[in-house]
Design an enzyme around this catalytic site. Sequence first.
Site, short mmCIF file in Angstrom:
data_model
loop_
_atom_site.label_atom_id
_atom_site.label_comp_id
_atom_site.label_asym_id
_atom_site.label_seq_id
_atom_site.Cartn_x
_atom_site.Cartn_y
_atom_site.Cartn_z
N ASN A 189 -2.49 13.31 -3.66
CA ASN A 189 -3.13 14.33 -4.54
C ASN A 189 -4.03 14.93 -4.21
O ASN A 189 -4.22 16.79 -4.64
CB ASN A 189 -4.40 13.39 -4.46
CG ASN A 189 -4.18 11.91 -5.44
OD1 ASN A 189 -3.55 11.80 -5.60
ND2 ASN A 189 -5.26 10.54 -4.62
N ASP B 193 0.73 -1.16 -0.09
CA ASP B 193 0.06 0.39 -0.14
C ASP B 193 0.99 0.81 -0.21
O ASP B 193 1.54 2.13 0.98
CB ASP B 193 -0.60 -0.31 1.19
CG ASP B 193 -1.77 0.72 1.16
OD1 ASP B 193 -2.75 0.47 0.64
OD2 ASP B 193 -1.18 1.99 1.95
N ASP C 241 -1.68 9.87 -10.29
CA ASP C 241 -1.91 8.87 -11.45
C ASP C 241 -0.11 8.20 -11.46
O ASP C 241 -0.16 7.43 -12.14
CB ASP C 241 -2.64 9.77 -12.36
CG ASP C 241 -4.28 9.56 -12.16
OD1 ASP C 241 -4.52 8.99 -11.20
OD2 ASP C 241 -4.86 10.12 -12.74
N GLU D 42 -5.06 2.62 -4.26
CA GLU D 42 -3.38 2.57 -3.54
C GLU D 42 -2.57 1.17 -3.19
O GLU D 42 -1.75 1.13 -2.78
CB GLU D 42 -3.27 3.91 -3.15
CG GLU D 42 -3.81 3.45 -1.68
CD GLU D 42 -4.32 4.12 -1.42
OE1 GLU D 42 -4.75 5.02 0.13
OE2 GLU D 42 -4.99 4.62 -2.01
#
Length: 402
Positions: free
Chosen positions: A269, A261, A278, A304
Amino acid sequence: MTGAQFILAINLFVAGLLAAAFLTVAAYDRRQEPARWFALGYIIGTANFLSEFAIATFGTSIGLVLAAFASFLAALVMLNVGIARKYGVPVPWAAMAVVFVISVATCYFIQDMSRQSFMRMLLYQSPYFIMQAIAVGIVAQAKARSTLDNVLLALLAASALQFLSKPFLFRALGGTGDSPDQYLATEYALFSQSMGTVFAMAVALMLLVILVRDVLSDAYARSETDMLSGLLNRGGFEVHAAAAMHEANRLGVPVSLVISDLDHFKSVNDSFGHAAGDRVIVTFAGFLRSAMAEHHVAGRIGGEEFAILLPGTNLVAARLFAEGARNAFASLAIEGMPATKRLTASFGVAELAGGENIADLMARADKALYLAKNSGRDCVKIAPRPGGRRSGDDKGAAISLV
């Protein structure tokens, strides 16, 4: 209407249907370039049948004879281009251009020869044989061929040979008539048109089956693929991982699962935008692809969160794999991110135990990942085997070997 004219009318109708079918495949999936070439081939092929009808209706002329010959040869060229595109083989443009030009010139000059001449018929049919033989060579060069591809190869070879057999059939069946406009009334014309129809239909239908197979396979693969990362999505991962586990059990080799993870991904973000997030996903996925072996199974199983199944790998080796991945990813620069910004990931590792399925294995690896996230992140934790206990640990809890 003679029998040969009836067959010719059927050929014209079928060519139109096949052109429409290939155009439909091309419209459904614009990446199917071969379908467009096949459609063009059958569209051009209709010109051959129309020319034959014109000769029978209005009488012969050198222009109509050459149009009938050249249009059919051009249709075979288009089919060859489509076949080459389909199998990833270089298109033999030069060879086909030479054959086409020499053949059309030969067709013009043999018009003064007797229509009952065996040599005339051989010279007329040989270019068709050569063009179909080129198609055979194209398919034969394909690096990987399935059963359907081999059937197509055999059909193309048989179709090529039927062109070469026509001079002998022509002699056996009494020739092609005293003039081109009488051709459709001959027994040879009926047999030749019928035989041509059978092979043309067989080749066309096999090409359609192969294209539809590819479209369906591609659609299925896309349904299992995460579009951003290019890895398997969760559903696709579970299906392929379960199959890999079954094969590993059959061979009696260990299987381990690594779940990772990305740490503090939400802050990426929030601070740098979703486009930057992204790019992080794409970078990590690309890193996993470069690190995994061919028999490994990798997927993006959450926003993620990633998983990689390692058949033939025990818990110790899987932990080393995860540690190597953790260290390597932490040193990667991410495009569009500040040079000083380094991202990290947390990892949970579990080895498959007897009687477990993919859901059980993922649940244990997820527990190990949860511990890694709660232990400061940027670390690797492993899960004990089901029922395992370490001093101070709850039954089944993830533990660290560090």
